[in-house]
Enzyme design. Sequence first.
Site, PDB file in Angstrom:
ATOM      1  N   GLY A  15      73.397  62.468  66.549  1.00  0.00           N
ATOM      2  CA  GLY A  15      73.739  62.419  67.967  1.00  0.00           C
ATOM      3  C   GLY A  15      74.054  63.799  68.516  1.00  0.00           C
ATOM      4  N   CYS A  16      73.949  64.807  67.672  1.00  0.00           N
ATOM      5  CA  CYS A  16      74.154  66.196  68.103  1.00  0.00           C
ATOM      6  C   CYS A  16      72.808  66.893  68.121  1.00  0.00           C
ATOM      7  CB  CYS A  16      75.062  66.935  67.126  1.00  0.00           C
ATOM      8  SG  CYS A  16      76.708  66.238  66.980  1.00  0.00           S
ATOM      9  N   GLU A  17      72.576  67.715  69.134  1.00  0.00           N
ATOM     10  CA  GLU A  17      71.336  68.493  69.187  1.00  0.00           C
ATOM     11  C   GLU A  17      71.331  69.536  68.083  1.00  0.00           C
ATOM     12  OE1 GLU A  17      70.568  70.134  73.046  1.00  0.00           O
ATOM     13  OE2 GLU A  17      70.309  68.166  73.941  1.00  0.00           O
ATOM     14  N   SER A  18      72.491  70.106  67.806  1.00  0.00           N
ATOM     15  CA  SER A  18      72.622  71.090  66.726  1.00  0.00           C
ATOM     16  C   SER A  18      72.974  70.348  65.444  1.00  0.00           C
ATOM     17  CB  SER A  18      73.746  72.077  67.048  1.00  0.00           C
ATOM     18  OG  SER A  18      73.497  72.717  68.271  1.00  0.00           O
TER      19      SER A  18
END
Length: 138
Positions: free
Chosen positions: A50-53
């Site tokens: 759920g994190c882009e990074s």
Amino acid sequence: MSLPADAEQALAAFGQCPGWEQRARLLMQWGERLPALSDEERCEANRVHGCESQVWLVAAQRDQCWQFRASSDARLLRGLLALLLARVNGLTGAELSEIDLADWFAQLGLARQLSPSRSNGLNAVLQRMGELTRQPST
């Protein structure tokens, strides 16, 4: 609910920053203070989705209180993670479930700088913390 000492320290430090540039610099410094995770800890099982990074999260419980360690491949995010950990480390699972992330970053003067994707990512980290605290301990 009283704040952990690290959270009090963060509020005091960020409260003294007159503008975004100073806050950004302080944010990077906080990120550099995060203890590094080992290669074994930076595994798929510890990855927060759920994190882009890339973000990894490790949890340990001591006497009903939780201690988290986290890392990211993004510098700014490491700073935000450090501030999140300052707010949640030492809390019980019940206290953790009451954390208002948006309010915490607003108190630090960082709410305007949280893009929707960063905000979603931090919420995903907080959600993962909640999941970890509800899992039966091994």
